[in-house]
Design a protein around this motif. Structure first.
Motif, mmCIF file in Angstrom:
data_model
loop_
_atom_site.group_PDB
_atom_site.id
_atom_site.type_symbol
_atom_site.label_atom_id
_atom_site.label_comp_id
_atom_site.label_asym_id
_atom_site.label_seq_id
_atom_site.Cartn_x
_atom_site.Cartn_y
_atom_site.Cartn_z
ATOM 1 N N LEU A 103 34.581 17.157 -9.644
ATOM 2 C CA LEU A 103 34.175 18.477 -10.123
ATOM 3 C C LEU A 103 34.312 19.478 -8.980
ATOM 4 C CD1 LEU A 103 31.013 17.490 -12.212
ATOM 5 C CD2 LEU A 103 33.308 17.973 -13.059
ATOM 6 N N PRO A 104 34.216 20.790 -9.266
ATOM 7 C CA PRO A 104 34.340 21.780 -8.180
ATOM 8 C C PRO A 104 33.312 21.566 -7.083
ATOM 9 C CG PRO A 104 34.500 22.849 -10.325
ATOM 10 C CD PRO A 104 34.119 21.431 -10.591
ATOM 11 N N LEU A 105 33.727 21.838 -5.857
ATOM 12 C CA LEU A 105 32.889 21.673 -4.681
ATOM 13 C C LEU A 105 32.598 23.049 -4.093
ATOM 14 C CD1 LEU A 105 31.576 19.798 -2.556
ATOM 15 C CD2 LEU A 105 33.751 19.829 -1.334
ATOM 16 N N TYR A 106 31.334 23.371 -3.928
ATOM 17 C CA TYR A 106 30.915 24.658 -3.383
ATOM 18 C C TYR A 106 30.318 24.409 -1.997
ATOM 19 C CZ TYR A 106 31.390 26.221 -8.208
ATOM 20 O OH TYR A 106 31.872 26.498 -9.450
ATOM 21 N N MET A 107 30.968 24.981 -0.993
ATOM 22 C CA MET A 107 30.542 24.797 0.383
ATOM 23 C C MET A 107 30.638 26.123 1.137
ATOM 24 S SD MET A 107 29.607 21.690 1.181
ATOM 25 C CE MET A 107 29.670 20.033 0.514
ATOM 26 N N LYS A 108 29.761 26.316 2.095
ATOM 27 C CA LYS A 108 29.845 27.483 2.964
ATOM 28 C C LYS A 108 30.886 27.267 4.054
ATOM 29 C CE LYS A 108 27.049 30.429 5.976
ATOM 30 N NZ LYS A 108 25.700 30.653 6.553
ATOM 31 N N GLU A 109 31.012 26.050 4.533
ATOM 32 C CA GLU A 109 31.969 25.744 5.605
ATOM 33 C C GLU A 109 32.355 24.280 5.521
ATOM 34 O OE1 GLU A 109 32.266 25.795 10.525
ATOM 35 O OE2 GLU A 109 30.453 26.448 9.495
ATOM 36 N N ILE A 110 33.644 23.995 5.699
ATOM 37 C CA ILE A 110 34.173 22.633 5.737
ATOM 38 C C ILE A 110 34.949 22.478 7.031
ATOM 39 C CG2 ILE A 110 35.641 20.918 4.614
ATOM 40 C CD1 ILE A 110 35.182 22.305 1.987
ATOM 41 N N ARG A 111 34.603 21.514 7.812
ATOM 42 C CA ARG A 111 35.289 21.285 9.087
ATOM 43 C C ARG A 111 35.361 19.789 9.362
ATOM 44 N NH1 ARG A 111 30.685 23.339 13.455
ATOM 45 N NH2 ARG A 111 29.030 21.906 12.798
ATOM 46 N N SER A 112 36.328 19.406 10.184
ATOM 47 C CA SER A 112 36.526 18.010 10.533
ATOM 48 C C SER A 112 35.893 17.724 11.895
ATOM 49 C CB SER A 112 38.014 17.673 10.564
ATOM 50 O OG SER A 112 38.657 18.430 11.582
ATOM 51 N N ARG A 113 35.943 16.464 12.263
ATOM 52 C CA ARG A 113 35.460 16.094 13.590
ATOM 53 C C ARG A 113 36.417 16.619 14.657
ATOM 54 N NH1 ARG A 113 34.269 9.800 13.580
ATOM 55 N NH2 ARG A 113 36.529 9.841 13.189
ATOM 56 N N GLY A 114 35.930 16.661 15.871
ATOM 57 C CA GLY A 114 36.754 17.211 16.938
ATOM 58 C C GLY A 114 37.980 16.390 17.268
ATOM 59 N N ASP A 115 37.978 15.096 16.971
ATOM 60 C CA ASP A 115 39.098 14.227 17.329
ATOM 61 C C ASP A 115 39.973 13.850 16.148
ATOM 62 O OD1 ASP A 115 37.127 12.839 16.100
ATOM 63 O OD2 ASP A 115 37.240 11.064 17.388
ATOM 64 N N SER A 116 39.818 14.509 15.003
ATOM 65 C CA SER A 116 40.617 14.166 13.830
ATOM 66 C C SER A 116 40.878 15.418 13.011
ATOM 67 C CB SER A 116 39.898 13.115 12.971
ATOM 68 O OG SER A 116 38.666 13.633 12.508
ATOM 69 N N PRO A 117 42.016 15.463 12.293
ATOM 70 C CA PRO A 117 42.332 16.646 11.463
ATOM 71 C C PRO A 117 41.604 16.591 10.131
ATOM 72 C CG PRO A 117 44.117 15.063 11.335
ATOM 73 C CD PRO A 117 43.126 14.495 12.318
ATOM 74 N N LEU A 118 41.615 17.718 9.447
ATOM 75 C CA LEU A 118 41.046 17.831 8.103
ATOM 76 C C LEU A 118 42.192 17.787 7.102
ATOM 77 C CD1 LEU A 118 38.674 18.332 6.163
ATOM 78 C CD2 LEU A 118 39.032 20.785 6.522
ATOM 79 N N VAL A 119 42.183 16.817 6.212
ATOM 80 C CA VAL A 119 43.261 16.612 5.247
ATOM 81 C C VAL A 119 42.692 16.767 3.845
ATOM 82 C CG1 VAL A 119 45.029 15.033 4.402
ATOM 83 C CG2 VAL A 119 44.436 15.040 6.821
ATOM 84 N N LEU A 120 43.313 17.646 3.044
ATOM 85 C CA LEU A 120 42.957 17.836 1.640
ATOM 86 C C LEU A 120 44.125 17.346 0.790
ATOM 87 C CD1 LEU A 120 41.408 21.429 1.799
ATOM 88 C CD2 LEU A 120 40.224 19.230 1.941
ATOM 89 N N ARG A 121 43.873 16.398 -0.094
ATOM 90 C CA ARG A 121 44.933 15.802 -0.891
ATOM 91 C C ARG A 121 44.629 15.981 -2.373
ATOM 92 N NH1 ARG A 121 45.689 9.921 2.172
ATOM 93 N NH2 ARG A 121 46.286 10.749 4.212
ATOM 94 N N SER A 122 45.702 16.152 -3.149
ATOM 95 C CA SER A 122 45.571 16.285 -4.596
ATOM 96 C C SER A 122 46.891 15.872 -5.238
ATOM 97 C CB SER A 122 45.221 17.726 -4.989
ATOM 98 O OG SER A 122 45.207 17.873 -6.386
#
Length: 313
Positions: A103-122
């Motif tokens: 379902l839809p995700l409502y967030m103020k901020e999304i961030r990854s850890r300092g040693d890994s990238p943030l990957v969004l897949r669909s």
């Protein structure tokens, strides 16, 4: 006579015993009971067996339920801080590993850890929406299978230091990098005007070519246009006319040798061809219209305003 007396005594004893038994039964009868007699209380027979069977079944269900609860806690990794890869802390929610949202995700901020990238897949696309306090859509970024679309009033790209590199709005598109490189084989195609302080070739060994195959190529500047080549030649050509115009200043051609080829020869002599063979020195003349032509050099200037070149120009 004695026998009858004995029978009477025994009958009397039996009557007394019956009376005593009746009295005891009356005293032992619980209150509220009718005169129907004493009824036994308890579970007997098949009722007793069913009762114990249901108790045993309830005990088995409780044990299985407790075992399943312990197994779910073990598998889902329930802890005081969260469950599984989900951790709750003071900063918010932390997810480790791959997470799927249906379902839809409502967030103020999304961030990854300092040693890994943030990957969004669909499987189809990834869409990020921004809304105002009234719930109206103010910006949208869609990453699809074939294109990336951004719907907003102004798109800006900044460097790591915060310097603006690229901005696009309905009025203009601005590129504020120190150098813009186009590596396509066909170069860069502009349908309208281009404003830039400097145009350079991509490399020291590459040629810079400004071309308009079907229309006119115009270069304008409020303080002047400079065309220079530090290592090679400079060539300006046109299919029809080539204009160098200065409204307030001068046109400066600064070189050790300046050649003007294929200038026409202007003279009245009928034997123009013979004269051109005999003549080796010419002077450059300018018509009132600005056209250049050659005239045989003599002790005095032979440039004439009524030359055939000027009359037909």
């Amino acid at each position: 006579m004695e026998q009858s007396t004995t029978l009477d005594i025994e009958a009397l004893k039996m009557t007394q015993e019956q009376y005593m038994l009746a009295s005891q039964s009356l005293h032992l009868q619980p209150p509220g009971c009718g005169a129907g007699g004493v009824h036994p209380v308890g579970l007997y027979g098949w009722r007793k067996r069913c009762f114990y069977f249901f108790l045993l079944l309830l005990l088995v269900i409780m044990i299985v339920n407790l075992a399943l609860t312990v197994w779910i806690i073990k598998v889902m990794n329930f802890t005081v801080d969260g469950m599984g890869t989900l951790r709750l802390n003071e900063e918010g929610i932390r997810l480790e590993g791959i997470s799927e949202f249906l379902l839809p995700l409502y967030m103020k901020e999304i961030r990854s850890r300092g040693d890994s990238p943030l990957v969004l897949r669909s499987e189809k696309n990834v869409t990020v929406n921004a809304r105002n306090s009234q719930g109206q859509l103010t910006g949208q970024l869609t990453v699809g299978l074939e294109s990336v679309e951004a719907h907003c009033q102004k798109l800006e790209i900044h460097s790591k230091e915060g310097r603006l590199l690229f901005s696009a709005s309905e009025e203009e598109v601005s590129i504020k990098t120190q150098k813009l490189t186009v590596t396509g084989s066909e170069g860069a195609v502009f349908s309208h005007s281009v404003e830039t302080p400097l145009i350079l070739a991509s490399g020291a060994s590459e040629d810079l070519k400004l071309e308009s195959p079907t229309r006119t190529l115009t270069m304008e500047a409020p303080r002047g246009v400079e065309l220079s080549s530090t290592r090679g030649g400079l060539k300006a050509s046109g299919r029809k006319d080539l204009h160098f115009e200065s409204t307030e200043g001068e046109i400066l051609l600064d070189a050790s040798t300046i050649r003007l080829g294929s200038l026409p020869l202007g003279m009245y002599s009928a034997s123009k061809v013979q004269a051109s063979h005999r003549q080796t020195v010419f002077e450059v003349c300018v018509c009132p219209s600005g056209k250049l032509y050659l005239s045989p050099a003599e002790s005095r200037s032979t440039c004439q305003d009524v030359s055939n070149i000027c009359l037909w120009s």
